[in-house]
Design an enzyme around this catalytic site. Structure first.
Site, mmCIF file in Angstrom:
data_model
loop_
_atom_site.group_PDB
_atom_site.id
_atom_site.type_symbol
_atom_site.label_atom_id
_atom_site.label_comp_id
_atom_site.label_asym_id
_atom_site.label_seq_id
_atom_site.Cartn_x
_atom_site.Cartn_y
_atom_site.Cartn_z
ATOM 1 N N TYR A 259 -11.290 9.943 10.627
ATOM 2 C CA TYR A 259 -11.466 8.914 9.597
ATOM 3 C C TYR A 259 -11.311 9.531 8.213
ATOM 4 O O TYR A 259 -10.594 8.999 7.362
ATOM 5 C CB TYR A 259 -12.834 8.261 9.750
ATOM 6 C CG TYR A 259 -13.109 7.180 8.738
ATOM 7 C CD1 TYR A 259 -12.542 5.919 8.881
ATOM 8 C CD2 TYR A 259 -13.929 7.418 7.630
ATOM 9 C CE1 TYR A 259 -12.780 4.918 7.944
ATOM 10 C CE2 TYR A 259 -14.172 6.433 6.694
ATOM 11 C CZ TYR A 259 -13.597 5.179 6.848
ATOM 12 O OH TYR A 259 -13.818 4.203 5.923
ATOM 13 N N SER B 218 -12.385 5.720 0.719
ATOM 14 C CA SER B 218 -13.739 6.004 1.201
ATOM 15 C C SER B 218 -14.226 7.268 0.518
ATOM 16 O O SER B 218 -13.433 8.157 0.178
ATOM 17 C CB SER B 218 -13.746 6.212 2.720
ATOM 18 O OG SER B 218 -15.019 6.646 3.174
#
Length: 269
Positions: A142, A129
């Site tokens: 995250y 990501s």
């Protein structure tokens, strides 16, 4: 012989788009999910797998090997999201985030890579990501889990240098998927009006960014190009231009300026 491809987390979102696109290209694709009844009208072979369970992962990999004799490409896509204040998050919740996003990836790699090493060829694509290249407020768990994916992948490349196996990481920005609706949002438990207001603003903005994000088909197209290459690059970014340039900005801006820009975007003035 067709390349055999394993895509984790293929029941929806990016994984579903990737698995379908690769299958249309003519590859033999196995797409995994915890509940394969969700995978209806797909062009690939659904396969039950829970990436947080050793038995499930090993059984699924053995099933593919028994049927195909090989796994040529592994795409580690399975993941989830937890949003909340890092200053109150229980360690148990942090472990949940890492169990899927990081340890799940490690678990699948450890099941597949011995087969690839034996065949002296293969490609591992880990879905990281952009949030694994720079921190995001109220998505800290995250981000941390995706930072771990980046570090693991860099080291894995080094270890596999002489095996014929390639390792690539794709770092997506915001895409329009059900990731938004499935994100776990931790409650705000402090009696602090300012911080609570900032928390709610950041959550609202991240959800809006995802709502207007890129189409998963675009990422699926990139994956198809990578799989077709004999010598893919180490790192790829995917998403809207204004997001994919952020890692470059982080390298040239002073940390104080970069943090201010990021906080400003997420409503923390």
């Amino acid at each position: 012989m067709k390349k055999v491809i394993l895509v984790t987390g293929a029941s929806s979102g990016l994984g579903l788009a990737m698995a379908n696109a690769l299958s249309v290209k003519g590859y033999q694709v196995y797409g995994t999910g915890r509940d394969i009844t969700q995978m209806k009208n797909v062009s690939f072979t659904p396969l039950e797998m829970d990436v947080i369970n050793d038995v499930s992962v090993n059984a699924s990999v053995r099933q593919i090997i028994a049927a195909e004799g090989q796994i040529d490409v592994l795409i580690n896509n399975a993941g989830n999201g937890i949003a909340g204040p890092l200053y109150t998050v229980p360690v148990a919740i942090a472990k949940v985030q890492f169990e899927v996003n990081f340890f799940g990836l490690v678990r699948v790699c450890s099941a597949v890579l011995p087969w690839m090493i034996k065949e002296k060829k293969g490609l591992v694509i880990n879905i990281g990501s952009l949030a694994g290249l720079f921190g995001l407020p109220y998505q800290g768990l995250y981000s941390a889990s995706k930072f771990a994916v980046e570090g693991y992948s860099q080291s894995l490349r080094m270890e596999l240098q002489n095996t014929g196996i390639k390792v690539s990481v794709i770092n997506p920005g915001d895409f329009k998927t059900n990731f938004t609706s499935s994100r776990v949002k931790m409650p705000f438990i402090l009696n602090n009006e300012l911080l609570e207001k900032e928390f709610e603003a950041a959550i609202a903005i991240m959800e809006e960014d995802e709502r207007i994000g890129s189409d998963p088909v675009n990422l699926a197209g990139l994956v198809c190009k990578i799989v077709a290459q004999s010598n893919p690059s180490y790192n790829y970014s995917a998403g809207k231009f204004e997001q994919t340039i952020v890692p470059a900005l982080k390298t040239i801006l002073p940390e104080s300026v970069f943090s201010k820009l990021m906080n400003g975007h997420y409503g923390i003035k």
